[in-house]
Motif scaffolding. Structure first.
Motif, PDB file in Angstrom:
ATOM      1  N   CYS A 216       0.823  -1.210   0.000  1.00 40.05           N
ATOM      2  CA  CYS A 216       0.000   0.000   0.000  1.00 40.05           C
ATOM      3  C   CYS A 216       0.857   1.260   0.000  1.00 40.05           C
ATOM      4  CB  CYS A 216      -0.942   0.000   1.201  1.00 40.05           C
ATOM      5  SG  CYS A 216      -2.128   1.374   1.191  1.00 40.05           S
ATOM      6  N   PHE A 217       1.855   1.303   0.854  1.00 38.18           N
ATOM      7  CA  PHE A 217       2.701   2.489   0.984  1.00 38.18           C
ATOM      8  C   PHE A 217       4.033   2.236   0.298  1.00 38.18           C
ATOM      9  CE2 PHE A 217       0.203   2.036   4.965  1.00 38.18           C
ATOM     10  CZ  PHE A 217      -0.721   3.042   4.699  1.00 38.18           C
ATOM     11  N   CYS A 224      -1.626   1.964  -3.791  1.00 37.02           N
ATOM     12  CA  CYS A 224      -2.107   1.058  -2.742  1.00 37.02           C
ATOM     13  C   CYS A 224      -2.935  -0.064  -3.360  1.00 37.02           C
ATOM     14  CB  CYS A 224      -2.925   1.835  -1.723  1.00 37.02           C
ATOM     15  SG  CYS A 224      -3.449   0.831  -0.311  1.00 37.02           S
ATOM     16  N   GLU A 228      -7.090   0.513   0.547  1.00 36.45           N
ATOM     17  CA  GLU A 228      -6.998   1.317   1.772  1.00 36.45           C
ATOM     18  C   GLU A 228      -7.716   0.643   2.935  1.00 36.45           C
ATOM     19  OE1 GLU A 228      -8.755   5.619   3.329  1.00 36.45           O
ATOM     20  OE2 GLU A 228      -8.227   5.376   1.207  1.00 36.45           O
ATOM     21  N   GLN A 229      -8.878   0.058   2.673  1.00 38.18           N
ATOM     22  CA  GLN A 229      -9.665  -0.507   3.772  1.00 38.18           C
ATOM     23  C   GLN A 229      -8.997  -1.743   4.364  1.00 38.18           C
ATOM     24  OE1 GLN A 229     -13.233  -0.627   1.280  1.00 38.18           O
ATOM     25  NE2 GLN A 229     -14.283   0.638   2.786  1.00 38.18           N
ATOM     26  N   THR A 231      -5.800  -2.432   4.294  1.00 39.02           N
ATOM     27  CA  THR A 231      -4.594  -1.966   4.973  1.00 39.02           C
ATOM     28  C   THR A 231      -4.929  -1.416   6.352  1.00 39.02           C
ATOM     29  OG1 THR A 231      -3.557  -1.461   2.846  1.00 39.02           O
ATOM     30  CG2 THR A 231      -2.627  -0.402   4.804  1.00 39.02           C
ATOM     31  N   ASN A 232      -5.971  -0.609   6.435  1.00 35.20           N
ATOM     32  CA  ASN A 232      -6.361  -0.054   7.729  1.00 35.20           C
ATOM     33  C   ASN A 232      -6.877  -1.130   8.677  1.00 35.20           C
ATOM     34  OD1 ASN A 232      -6.350   3.103   8.129  1.00 35.20           O
ATOM     35  ND2 ASN A 232      -6.709   2.733   5.946  1.00 35.20           N
ATOM     36  N   VAL A 264      -7.739   7.088  10.372  1.00 31.27           N
ATOM     37  CA  VAL A 264      -7.558   6.244   9.201  1.00 31.27           C
ATOM     38  C   VAL A 264      -6.273   6.651   8.491  1.00 31.27           C
ATOM     39  CG1 VAL A 264      -8.914   7.760   7.689  1.00 31.27           C
ATOM     40  CG2 VAL A 264      -8.678   5.340   7.130  1.00 31.27           C
ATOM     41  N   VAL A 266      -4.392   7.207   5.092  1.00 30.59           N
ATOM     42  CA  VAL A 266      -4.814   7.550   3.731  1.00 30.59           C
ATOM     43  C   VAL A 266      -3.625   7.410   2.795  1.00 30.59           C
ATOM     44  CG1 VAL A 266      -5.775   9.344   2.238  1.00 30.59           C
ATOM     45  CG2 VAL A 266      -6.545   9.155   4.621  1.00 30.59           C
ATOM     46  N   PRO A 267      -3.680   6.538   1.809  1.00 32.11           N
ATOM     47  CA  PRO A 267      -2.575   6.426   0.841  1.00 32.11           C
ATOM     48  C   PRO A 267      -2.294   7.766   0.180  1.00 32.11           C
ATOM     49  CG  PRO A 267      -4.088   4.593   0.581  1.00 32.11           C
ATOM     50  CD  PRO A 267      -4.753   5.555   1.541  1.00 32.11           C
ATOM     51  N   GLU A 309       4.485  10.062   0.589  1.00 28.99           N
ATOM     52  CA  GLU A 309       4.422   9.133   1.715  1.00 28.99           C
ATOM     53  C   GLU A 309       5.758   8.984   2.433  1.00 28.99           C
ATOM     54  OE1 GLU A 309       0.895   6.207  -0.043  1.00 28.99           O
ATOM     55  OE2 GLU A 309       2.989   5.535  -0.098  1.00 28.99           O
TER      56      GLU A 309
END
Length: 357
Positions: A216-217, A224, A228-229, A231-232, A264, A266-267, A309
């Motif tokens: 993702c990062f 990502c 995102e979801q 990963t979080n 959260v 965020v990418p 990032e």
């Protein structure tokens, strides 16, 4: 010979892939074990107290290929003598040479060594090799594995009184038919992953390590891809370590955590509130460390120091900065996770960090 073998195995490999995809929804698909990884006895040191001798020692790298760089990294792994290795996808980069790749690995590490696979995008849909065929010639060697080996699985090591649960998943890459597997919130694979993480905590297993090919990062050029979801969710569950490949660099984030100031991740952003700890001595439960080890033998990608990032990262190495091939070398005990990057011959870049319970 390898090409003829691949052709002969095509039907069985395709069948293996589809059988694996079907069985993901259940809890079966448990390959037979051939050699359990025994806990290693370690002498006392400042990093490992004398009373904490049971350990699991593993290495991890992805993006391998079949050239001199790949063989040099395998030499490093052989010299470290780990209990197991996690291959983080993108294996041969060629179609029809699966057996030759497996032979390269077993010549260096031994035919019974647990060289454990998760698919990359090059072999997930068969265009540069087939994950089903790789899984036939480099089969699972760890007892108690649950799920579809090579695609989505978890295993506790050692099987009795485990110190670490390895959870390997395959989000963000295409499979036969051109579609990625569904890891969206509430999907079967989301629930499976969430349950595997929560199950490790419920069983009081000290460490949880998630591995996948996509990331993702990154300070390279990929976005990502796992989503995102997802990963979080990994960060919200306080997974200790997430290992990825895909980007041909080595990069390690700081320990990232969710809190009131960072509800959260965020990418494409690097918010200070999302960094739980920025140094190399970390405490378990504060967040997650993401390490990309896409330097298992293939070429390199550039890293961008001005990437949006960049503030999430502690260290990085790429084609244009401290270029290196090598492997992540990790030792876990009940009380500590110690990790370091070990370069192959001819490279000098290193990294080290530790997480304490």
């Amino acid at each position: 010979m390898a090409a003829r073998k691949h052709s002969a195995q095509a039907a069985s490999a395709a069948a293996l892939i589809w059988a694996a995809l079907i069985c993901l929804a259940g809890s079966g698909c448990q390959p037979a074990a051939e050699r359990p990884p025994a806990p290693r006895e370690q002498s006392a040191s400042p990093e490992q107290p004398a009373s904490d001798t049971a350990s699991v020692h593993f290495t991890a790298a992805g993006d391998i290929s079949m050239g001199g760089g790949a063989r040099a990294v395998l030499d490093v792994i052989a010299s470290l003598q780990p209990d197991l290795n996690i291959a983080l996808g993108d294996l041969s980069y060629q179609a029809g040479v699966e057996q030759a790749f497996c032979d390269m690995v077993t010549r260096k590490l031994g035919k019974d060594f647990p060289y454990e696979l998760i698919t990359g995008n090059h072999e997930s849909d068969g265009h540069d090799g087939d994950i089903g065929t790789f899984a036939e010639c480099l089969p699972n060697r760890l007892p108690g594995l649950q799920g579809a080996y090579g695609i989505q699985w978890y295993v506790d090591v050692p099987q009795e009184q485990p110190l670490v649960r390895f959870i390997l998943i395959s989000p963000g890459i295409k499979f036969p038919g051109g579609q990625p597997l569904d890891y969206s919130p509430g999907s079967d694979r989301w629930v499976w992953t969430e349950s595997a993480i929560d199950g490790a905590r419920a069983a009081d297993i000290p460490w949880t390590v998630v591995g996948m090919h996509t990331l993702c990062f990154s300070m390279g050029h990929y976005g990502c891809q796992p989503g995102e979801q997802l990963t979080n969710m990994l960060v919200s569950r306080n997974v200790d370590l997430v290992l990825t490949g895909h980007e041909h660099v080595y990069q390690r984030t700081r320990q990232l955590g969710l809190n009131a100031g960072c509800p959260v991740l965020v990418p494409g952003e690097a918010r200070d509130d999302c960094v739980a700890d920025a140094d190399n001595s970390l405490a378990q439960g504060q967040g997650t460390v993401f390490v990309t080890v896409g330097v298992g033998g293939a070429g390199h990608h550039d890293v961008q120091a001005d990437d949006p990032e960049a503030g999430l990262f502690a260290v990085w190495s790429g084609k244009n900065r401290d270029r290196a091939l090598g492997t992540l070398d990790v030792m876990v005990t009940d009380s500590r996770l110690d990790a370091r990057f070990v370069p192959a011959a001819g490279f000098t870049f290193t990294d080290a960090f530790a997480i304490e319970r």
